[in-house]
Design an enzyme around this catalytic site. Sequence first.
Site, PDB file in Angstrom:
ATOM      1  N   ALA B  12       0.827  -1.212   0.000  1.00  0.00           N
ATOM      2  CA  ALA B  12       0.000   0.000   0.000  1.00  0.00           C
ATOM      3  C   ALA B  12       0.864   1.266   0.000  1.00  0.00           C
ATOM      4  CB  ALA B  12      -0.904  -0.007   1.231  1.00  0.00           C
ATOM      5  N   THR B  79       9.557  -1.978   2.190  1.00  0.00           N
ATOM      6  CA  THR B  79       9.270  -3.420   2.267  1.00  0.00           C
ATOM      7  C   THR B  79       8.704  -3.718   3.653  1.00  0.00           C
ATOM      8  OG1 THR B  79      11.491  -4.010   3.029  1.00  0.00           O
ATOM      9  CG2 THR B  79      11.158  -3.905   0.647  1.00  0.00           C
ATOM     10  N   GLU B 132      10.493   9.378   8.761  1.00  0.00           N
ATOM     11  CA  GLU B 132       9.256   9.958   9.293  1.00  0.00           C
ATOM     12  C   GLU B 132       8.069   9.003   9.192  1.00  0.00           C
ATOM     13  OE1 GLU B 132       7.350  11.889  11.311  1.00  0.00           O
ATOM     14  OE2 GLU B 132       8.357  13.661  10.508  1.00  0.00           O
ATOM     15  N   VAL B 135       6.921   6.247  12.037  1.00  0.00           N
ATOM     16  CA  VAL B 135       6.221   6.561  13.289  1.00  0.00           C
ATOM     17  C   VAL B 135       5.019   7.447  13.013  1.00  0.00           C
ATOM     18  CG1 VAL B 135       6.409   7.595  15.575  1.00  0.00           C
ATOM     19  CG2 VAL B 135       8.390   6.456  14.579  1.00  0.00           C
ATOM     20  N   GLY B 189     -11.239  -4.198   6.937  1.00  0.00           N
ATOM     21  CA  GLY B 189      -9.868  -4.022   6.461  1.00  0.00           C
ATOM     22  C   GLY B 189      -9.014  -3.195   7.423  1.00  0.00           C
ATOM     23  N   GLU B 192      -5.609  -6.905  10.043  1.00  0.00           N
ATOM     24  CA  GLU B 192      -5.137  -7.921   9.123  1.00  0.00           C
ATOM     25  C   GLU B 192      -5.744  -9.269   9.497  1.00  0.00           C
ATOM     26  OE1 GLU B 192      -1.988  -7.418   7.221  1.00  0.00           O
ATOM     27  OE2 GLU B 192      -1.693  -5.334   7.817  1.00  0.00           O
ATOM     28  N   ASP B 203       3.701  -3.635  17.021  1.00  0.00           N
ATOM     29  CA  ASP B 203       3.821  -2.493  16.099  1.00  0.00           C
ATOM     30  C   ASP B 203       3.994  -1.180  16.873  1.00  0.00           C
ATOM     31  OD1 ASP B 203       3.347  -1.171  13.391  1.00  0.00           O
ATOM     32  OD2 ASP B 203       1.711  -0.318  14.564  1.00  0.00           O
ATOM     33  N   LYS B 207       7.419   1.478  17.137  1.00  0.00           N
ATOM     34  CA  LYS B 207       7.376   2.935  16.961  1.00  0.00           C
ATOM     35  C   LYS B 207       7.934   3.646  18.195  1.00  0.00           C
ATOM     36  CE  LYS B 207       3.505   2.451  13.805  1.00  0.00           C
ATOM     37  NZ  LYS B 207       2.046   2.281  13.734  1.00  0.00           N
ATOM     38  N   GLY B 299      -2.121   3.725   6.540  1.00  0.00           N
ATOM     39  CA  GLY B 299      -2.769   3.867   5.234  1.00  0.00           C
ATOM     40  C   GLY B 299      -1.741   4.223   4.180  1.00  0.00           C
TER      41      GLY B 299
END
Lengths: 201, 315
Positions: B12, B79, B132, B135, B189, B192, B203, B207, B299
Amino acid sequence: MSENASDTFDSNGGGDSEVDDGDGTETDGGEHPQAHTIRLELVDEPGQLLAALSPISENGGNLLSIFHERGNLTPRGRIPVEVDLECPPDRFETIVTALRDNGVNVIQAGAERYGEELTLLLVGHLIDTDLSDTLQRIQRCADATVTDLSLSAPEGTDDVSSARLRLAARTGKTERVLDAIREVTDGKDIHVVEPLTEVSA
Amino acid sequence: MSLRLAVLGAGAVGQSVVELASEYGHVVTAVADSTTATVDADGLDPASVLDRKEREGTVGDADIEDVLASDYDVLVEATPTTLGDAEPGFSHVRSALEADRHVVLANKGPVAERYDDLRALEADSAGTVQFEAAVGGAIPVLSTISDFGPDHINAARGVLNGTANFILSRMAAEGLGYEHVLAEAQDLGVAEADPSFDVEGTDAALKCVILANVLGDGGYSLDDAEVEGIQNIPGSALDLAAEDGRTVRLIGEATPSGVRVGPRLVPQNGTLAVSGTRNIVQLETEYAGNLNLSGRGAGGPETATAVLSDVSRIE
């Protein structure tokens, strides 16, 4: 009974001499006296206020003010009395103990002592792991007082339940309280949702 | 200045970078996904690359090595995030820096897990490293820290995972259970198929580790973080919190005492109790109180804007 604040100072004899008159006189027993508030419940009988106040001066406390509302009774029919005093930090415990030994019902001792309120959630099999024991151990290990508890177990004891706990802790000791709570709850597989302490902007 | 971008990763974020680069005045000269690549020194046509990716699942007939060997100005590393040695992302970055190219990362792995290695490579290179996008998605967290001066920021905390925040705020608002809301989030959506990375707090922790590295000049990796997820929070806990004017949020903290992520009680209408997939970062400054930065934390287009802001910052 005609007790009032000025009466008490008179009948208390030595009390006056220990009042800090603002010229820097040290309080008996050491430096840096701190102000404390004690809330008492007195039975409406003669001599009760004197019995409640003498342990304060006898143990090195300075009376700052007495708020004594005879007309306003507690639900138990007692007279609520609020006493402000100052004393060295190490004397406060002794004063409260002496009051209790004198048969005085101490409702709350020192806003400074339990100056911080802490709300947290407990999640787990709270009932099956003896909630009462959990709370007692938290109070004992963490040196904090449980002031409120709400329990929600929508699935009964078959599933996990949640509790919201409010604790009064000593000022500046909340980290230690949380550490102690984690120790108690770890052994029972209870998850603690701690409050986030942000520095206010 | 128009720069030539080599984009690694065609998920995305990578796709959005390809799509939006020209709007920011840059040109994409190479794109690679996990198995294929395409290179054109004169600039690729974004539409045809994206079209081929959608139709055939590939971006071209070249190899990722061709991309790394091509003539580009900035490597965009988008990636998937990997833990531990952060490969293959880390090697991509190494290759670019050794060729004195600039690197912009959306991939959190190398910055969270191998920050000190990354900075060492950067020190020996004429290229720079920016991240940038790693995070808070579109929120300019790192550039704010950089402008403000990391030495004058004592701590950073906030909501850094939109999936976990969506689940907790839906549970609180609708009185629904965790499993129910998770399934709903997957249908939308927002989560996941395998939501563990988000709901277990990994995750958000990555950060916060990055924030700790930026604020403390390195030294942190995921192993240094204390991490707890939201899987154990029942609806009844959120109800009890709400009765008392509070709610639960997955809060990440990067403070001088370390990195910590876990569900925490916060005031229901407080600054940090953002709802839905929104993220917020609160910077606790030395002399100026708190700075609160809020916005979309994930996003494709959102994260791509952070990537392209980094690119545009290159002199």
